[in-house]
Design a protein around this motif. Sequence first.
Motif, mmCIF file in Angstrom:
data_model
loop_
_atom_site.group_PDB
_atom_site.id
_atom_site.type_symbol
_atom_site.label_atom_id
_atom_site.label_comp_id
_atom_site.label_asym_id
_atom_site.label_seq_id
_atom_site.Cartn_x
_atom_site.Cartn_y
_atom_site.Cartn_z
ATOM 1 N N GLN A 100 0.979 -1.299 0.125
ATOM 2 C CA GLN A 100 -0.187 0.189 0.060
ATOM 3 C C GLN A 100 0.648 1.350 0.155
ATOM 4 N N VAL A 101 1.981 1.227 0.548
ATOM 5 C CA VAL A 101 2.680 2.192 0.562
ATOM 6 C C VAL A 101 3.086 2.745 -1.024
ATOM 7 N N TYR A 102 3.350 1.700 -1.822
ATOM 8 C CA TYR A 102 3.678 2.001 -3.036
ATOM 9 C C TYR A 102 2.451 2.391 -3.903
ATOM 10 N N VAL A 103 1.267 1.868 -3.573
ATOM 11 C CA VAL A 103 -0.116 2.379 -4.108
ATOM 12 C C VAL A 103 -0.309 3.869 -3.766
ATOM 13 N N LYS A 104 0.239 4.048 -2.515
ATOM 14 C CA LYS A 104 -0.174 5.726 -2.322
ATOM 15 C C LYS A 104 0.958 6.463 -3.048
ATOM 16 N N TYR A 105 1.985 6.054 -2.901
ATOM 17 C CA TYR A 105 3.114 6.960 -3.458
ATOM 18 C C TYR A 105 3.007 7.051 -4.825
ATOM 19 N N PHE A 106 2.665 6.176 -5.747
ATOM 20 C CA PHE A 106 2.210 6.313 -7.249
ATOM 21 C C PHE A 106 0.923 6.688 -7.533
ATOM 22 N N ASP A 107 0.148 6.960 -6.446
ATOM 23 C CA ASP A 107 -1.085 7.350 -6.615
ATOM 24 C C ASP A 107 -2.197 6.383 -7.363
ATOM 25 N N ILE A 108 -2.071 5.163 -7.190
ATOM 26 C CA ILE A 108 -2.690 4.253 -8.224
ATOM 27 C C ILE A 108 -4.063 3.960 -7.710
ATOM 28 N N THR A 109 -4.835 4.655 -8.508
ATOM 29 C CA THR A 109 -6.307 4.301 -8.477
ATOM 30 C C THR A 109 -6.895 3.438 -9.256
ATOM 31 N N PHE A 110 -6.451 3.146 -10.394
ATOM 32 C CA PHE A 110 -7.078 2.323 -11.255
ATOM 33 C C PHE A 110 -6.030 1.183 -11.622
ATOM 34 N N ILE A 111 -6.604 -0.093 -11.822
ATOM 35 C CA ILE A 111 -5.651 -1.065 -12.087
ATOM 36 C C ILE A 111 -6.127 -1.687 -13.384
ATOM 37 N N PRO A 112 -5.241 -2.264 -14.260
ATOM 38 C CA PRO A 112 -3.665 -2.280 -13.946
ATOM 39 C C PRO A 112 -3.183 -1.125 -14.227
ATOM 40 N N SER A 113 -2.081 -0.659 -13.381
ATOM 41 C CA SER A 113 -0.967 0.500 -13.660
ATOM 42 C C SER A 113 0.284 -0.267 -13.613
ATOM 43 N N THR A 114 1.168 0.290 -14.606
ATOM 44 C CA THR A 114 2.271 -0.270 -14.949
ATOM 45 C C THR A 114 3.388 0.903 -14.741
#
Lengths: 450, 138
Positions: free
Chosen positions: B70-84
């Motif tokens: 989740q650290v990475y999800v927050k850092y990269f601001d990932i809201t939709f998957i898939p995200s590359t």
Amino acid sequence: MEEKLKAQKPNPNPNPKTNTAKKKKKKSEYEFCKVCNLNHDQGQRHKYFPSHKSSLSNFLSRFQTKLSDVRFFLKNPSPLRPELASKNRFWCVFCDSDIDEIGSSFACYNAINHLASADHLKNLKHFLWKYGGGMDRVDAFRIWEADVAKWEKKCISLKSDAVSSSQGAIGPEIGPLNDIHNENNYGNIDNFENSSIQSVKSSLSNGVMPLQYYTNEYQVSHSGLYEATNVGMFAHDFGSFLPAETCSDTNLWNLKDIRVNRNSQHSFPYNSYSSADGSFSNGRMFQVHEDEGIVKGESSSHGLQNLARISTLAPEEARGNVHTGAPPPWLEATEASQIDAPLKPAAGSLVPLNKSGKSKKLNPKRVGAAWAEKRKIELEMEKRGEIVKNDCDANWLPNFGRVWQSGSRKESRKEFEMEKQKLLKLGSQSEIPIEIQPYVSKRMRTEAGE
Amino acid sequence: MSSYLLTVLTKKQEVDTIIRDTIDKVPVLRFGRASDPVCLQLDNVLSKSAREVSKFASVALVDIDSNEIQVYVKYFDITFIPSTVFFFNAHHMKMDFGTADHTKWVGAFHKKQDFVDVVEVYVAPQKLNDFKASALLL
């Protein structure tokens, strides 16, 4: 000598001074500077003044942004609906003329033609000469004829494709202007494009904020790539978005049945959401393979693709993310040995660069070259079982400050080192630590004393 | 589905390692979950092309359902998957894909070649001494 207001070409030879004895100031007639929007009598000198220069750069950059929109349409020709044409006006500052799009079949048709015309070029050069923009910037404000030719070809091919493909049911709008399926799209497309950021913000139901800047390529690019935030808009807020609803039935993306031939030469990365932006697309079609297991949309999409959305578990925290420039998690001091930020080239100075095993092909200027070298060495050492040397100890920052007006810094450093040695020898209790006490005012002290 | 070809990462330390220790190759990290259809589609493309790009890229899948990630999800601001997300020598590489988000690629790829093209954009300027190809890179 009378001075009259002039809004025309400046008099290149300012009138010689008559009654003033000042040698330096030549009184010239008043002229109007379009850039600064004021009348001045400085003649040819005006364009060198800093105030003029800054207004000029503002002026030109404003115009540049408008131009970039036009350039976008130069690269991606899209048909223009007649009712929208009246909204697409373009004021050319160099020619002082309004260019409208009434009667043009493609977006910015007249604007593109104008920007490529010889008259415009002439006016542009005159403007730059007069206002001192720098003659090398001519190309920034015009369009090459070769580009126009290419654009025209694209338009023609678009038109012919629109005629040939009778199925208006394809997501990307390629239909001719009288295609009733896509009719409703255009009206909203332009509105959407014009007010995109506001509408996206208002329609996003979740806490995700769209990016604050906006690439010039809008949400449509010829490759059909799609902005992530707009995905959310489609997925969750169909009510506010007419085209999606009106055209969703007609633009059903039943990809197994429909095969569309691609216009362009390249195969662009396909975003599974591109059907949604199909209604915005500028006419490029997407090659669809029957064998690809294209997934149909889920949940609320009316046949539009839907990307699963990750809900943000916690509200926006102060930790920051890649957009705000926070430090990356993988470089955080898990080992407490790496301190450098990703973009710090100084780390390379700690690494001996004359490695014999250095690959001859590697570009020394590549991104992260310093990091790569350093990390390679570390990995090799780890493989060999050595302990990775932590060369950043607490003293890597100079932690002494002295009055150094007298003597060199080395001397102050020597002093510091000596003192440190003394401290170490005598132990940590050599100095009585100064106790920090709260400030007591004189009155309090006197009161206490009484 | 294709995870027997691509490594799946569930721990932050694993992600850290792959980013830091992949030297002069592009780590391609797909953030998503294996049950999502679009992720599957992307994974399909990735696994098929992983071998082809193996000389200059290494592909891995990151499971966004894992807690550590989740650290990475927050850092990269990932809201939709898939995200590359793409990296190079421990730098996060951004690219103008034509969308507003330059930090990651959202969605699947249509064809293998599309994915390979994208990776080549990252790699080509690093290998060569000219940076014209890196015009897309930010």
